[in-house]
Design an enzyme around this catalytic site. Structure first.
Site, PDB file in Angstrom:
ATOM      1  CB  VAL A 199      -0.886   0.012   1.269  1.00  0.00           C
ATOM      2  CG1 VAL A 199      -1.620   1.321   1.415  1.00  0.00           C
ATOM      3  CG2 VAL A 199      -1.880  -1.130   1.239  1.00  0.00           C
ATOM      4  CG  ASP A 200       4.673   3.093   2.577  1.00  0.00           C
ATOM      5  OD1 ASP A 200       5.630   2.820   3.326  1.00  0.00           O
ATOM      6  OD2 ASP A 200       4.282   4.245   2.361  1.00  0.00           O
ATOM      7  CB  SER A 208      -0.234  -5.591  10.396  1.00  0.00           C
ATOM      8  OG  SER A 208       0.474  -4.541  11.021  1.00  0.00           O
ATOM      9  CB  VAL A 226       5.291  -6.480   4.098  1.00  0.00           C
ATOM     10  CG1 VAL A 226       6.688  -6.492   4.702  1.00  0.00           C
ATOM     11  CG2 VAL A 226       5.367  -6.356   2.591  1.00  0.00           C
TER      12      VAL A 226
HETATM   13  N1  APR Z   1      -4.983  -0.943  -2.080  1.00  0.00           N
HETATM   14  C1  APR Z   1      -5.578  -1.621  -1.059  1.00  0.00           C
HETATM   15  N2  APR Z   1      -4.985  -2.620  -0.385  1.00  0.00           N
HETATM   16  C2  APR Z   1      -3.726  -2.967  -0.757  1.00  0.00           C
HETATM   17  C3  APR Z   1      -3.035  -2.296  -1.806  1.00  0.00           C
HETATM   18  C4  APR Z   1      -3.729  -1.250  -2.472  1.00  0.00           C
HETATM   19  N3  APR Z   1      -3.164  -0.562  -3.491  1.00  0.00           N
HETATM   20  N4  APR Z   1      -1.789  -2.867  -1.927  1.00  0.00           N
HETATM   21  C5  APR Z   1      -1.714  -3.839  -1.002  1.00  0.00           C
HETATM   22  N5  APR Z   1      -2.873  -3.916  -0.296  1.00  0.00           N
HETATM   23  C6  APR Z   1      -3.212  -4.808   0.814  1.00  0.00           C
HETATM   24  C7  APR Z   1      -2.367  -6.040   0.970  1.00  0.00           C
HETATM   25  O1  APR Z   1      -2.848  -7.079   0.128  1.00  0.00           O
HETATM   26  C8  APR Z   1      -2.584  -6.349   2.453  1.00  0.00           C
HETATM   27  O2  APR Z   1      -3.817  -7.039   2.633  1.00  0.00           O
HETATM   28  O3  APR Z   1      -2.996  -4.065   2.005  1.00  0.00           O
HETATM   29  C9  APR Z   1      -2.713  -4.958   3.088  1.00  0.00           C
HETATM   30  C10 APR Z   1      -1.451  -4.470   3.805  1.00  0.00           C
HETATM   31  O4  APR Z   1      -0.303  -4.950   3.134  1.00  0.00           O
HETATM   32  P1  APR Z   1       1.103  -4.121   3.080  1.00  0.00           P
HETATM   33  O5  APR Z   1       0.949  -3.010   2.143  1.00  0.00           O
HETATM   34  O6  APR Z   1       2.161  -5.134   2.834  1.00  0.00           O
HETATM   35  O7  APR Z   1       1.245  -3.490   4.538  1.00  0.00           O
HETATM   36  P2  APR Z   1       1.753  -4.138   5.907  1.00  0.00           P
HETATM   37  O8  APR Z   1       1.496  -5.609   5.971  1.00  0.00           O
HETATM   38  O9  APR Z   1       1.156  -3.257   6.970  1.00  0.00           O
HETATM   39  O10 APR Z   1       3.331  -3.950   5.838  1.00  0.00           O
HETATM   40  C11 APR Z   1       3.849  -2.654   5.910  1.00  0.00           C
HETATM   41  O11 APR Z   1       5.158  -2.957   3.957  1.00  0.00           O
HETATM   42  O12 APR Z   1       5.067  -1.695   2.078  1.00  0.00           O
HETATM   43  C12 APR Z   1       5.768  -1.879   3.239  1.00  0.00           C
HETATM   44  O13 APR Z   1       6.603   0.305   3.788  1.00  0.00           O
HETATM   45  C13 APR Z   1       5.663  -0.686   4.150  1.00  0.00           C
HETATM   46  O14 APR Z   1       7.340  -1.543   5.613  1.00  0.00           O
HETATM   47  C14 APR Z   1       5.948  -1.337   5.466  1.00  0.00           C
HETATM   48  C15 APR Z   1       5.242  -2.686   5.350  1.00  0.00           C
END
Ligand code: APR
Length: 170
Positions: free
Chosen positions: A33-34, A117, A120
Site C-alpha cells: 500500500v505504501d 499489517s 508484508v
Molecule cells: N490498495 C488496497 N490494499 C492494498 C493495496 C492497495 N493498493 N496494496 C496492497 N494492499 C493490501 C495487501 O494485500 C494487504 O492485505 O494491504 C494490506 C497491507 O499490506 P502491506 O501493504 O504489505 O502493509 P503491511 O502488511 O502493513 O506492511 C507494511 O510494507 O510496504 C511496506 O513500507 C511498508 O514496511 C511497510 C510494510
C-alpha cells in the site's frame, strides 16, 4: 454510528476525506500500500513525510494527499506479526484508534483503510480484521467519521472483512 463498506480494489482510487497508509516507522515509503500511495500521490508526498520525522508503531500522522483523489493521507505503522505474544493485538488496535482520532481532529466524515499489517507484516488476516472492526466500532462511535471503507485487495480479504463485521455486530 459509522457505517462500514467493504470495497474490493485499490485504496488509491478512493475519493474520500482520508485514506490510510500502512507505512513503516520511517514514513519514507516502501512496497505494498505504501508504495502504491506514494506512486499515486507523487513526489511531494515523500518530501512532506520527511519533515514528519517518522512514526511510532501504533501511532498515526496526517499528510496532504497531493495527486490522489482523497483529501488527505493518514499514515500509520502496524506491528510486525511475531507470533502474538509481543503486544501485536494492542498495537494493531492502536493504529485504528489513532487514525480515527486524527480523522476526528480534522472533522473528516469518510475514511478508507487497508488491512493494516496483513501483507508484508504477516499478521493473520482473520484476527487482524476482527481487531480492526472492533476498534473502529469503539472509536468511531463518538467521532466525526460516518463512513468507513474497508479495502480488500483480494476476494479472500473481502471475506475476512465481512466475517469481522458479522462477528462484532452488537
Ligand atoms: N490498495 C488496497 N490494499 C492494498 C493495496 C492497495 N493498493 N496494496 C496492497 N494492499 C493490501 C495487501 O494485500 C494487504 O492485505 O494491504 C494490506 C497491507 O499490506 P502491506 O501493504 O504489505 O502493509 P503491511 O502488511 O502493513 O506492511 C507494511 O510494507 O510496504 C511496506 O513500507 C511498508 O514496511 C511497510 C510494510
Amino acid at each position: 454510528m459509522a457505517t462500514f463498506h467493504i470495497v474490493e480494489g485499490d485504496i488509491c482510487t478512493m475519493a474520500v476525506d482520508a485514506i490510510v497508509n500502512a507505512a513503516n516507522n520511517s514514513l519514507l515509503g516502501g512496497g505494498g500500500v505504501d508504495g502504491a500511495i506514494h506512486r499515486a500521490a507523487g513526489p511531494e508526498l515523500l518530501a512532506y513525510c520527511r519533515q514528519l520525522q517518522g512514526c511510532e508503531t501504533g501511532d498515526a500522522k496526517l499528510s496532504p494527499a497531493f495527486l490522489l483523489p482523497a483529501k488527505a493521507v493518514i499514515h500509520t505503522v502496524g506491528p510486525v506479526w511475531r507470533g502474538g505474544a509481543h503486544g501485536e493485538a494492542a498495537l494493531l488496535a492502536s493504529c485504528y484508534r489513532r487514525c480515527i482520532e486524527v480523522a476526528d481532529a480534522e472533522g473528516f466524515r469518510s475514511i478508507a483503510f487497508p488491512a493494516i499489517s496483513c501483507g508484508v507484516y504477516a499478521y493473520p488476516n482473520g484476527p487482524a480484521t476482527e481487531i480492526a472492526v472492533a476498534a473502529l466500532r469503539r472509536w468511531a462511535a463518538n467521532s466525526s467519521v460516518e463512513d468507513i471503507y474497508l479495502l480488500a485487495f483480494s476476494t479472500e480479504m473481502r471475506g475476512h472483512w465481512a466475517a469481522a463485521i458479522a462477528a462484532t455486530e452488537a
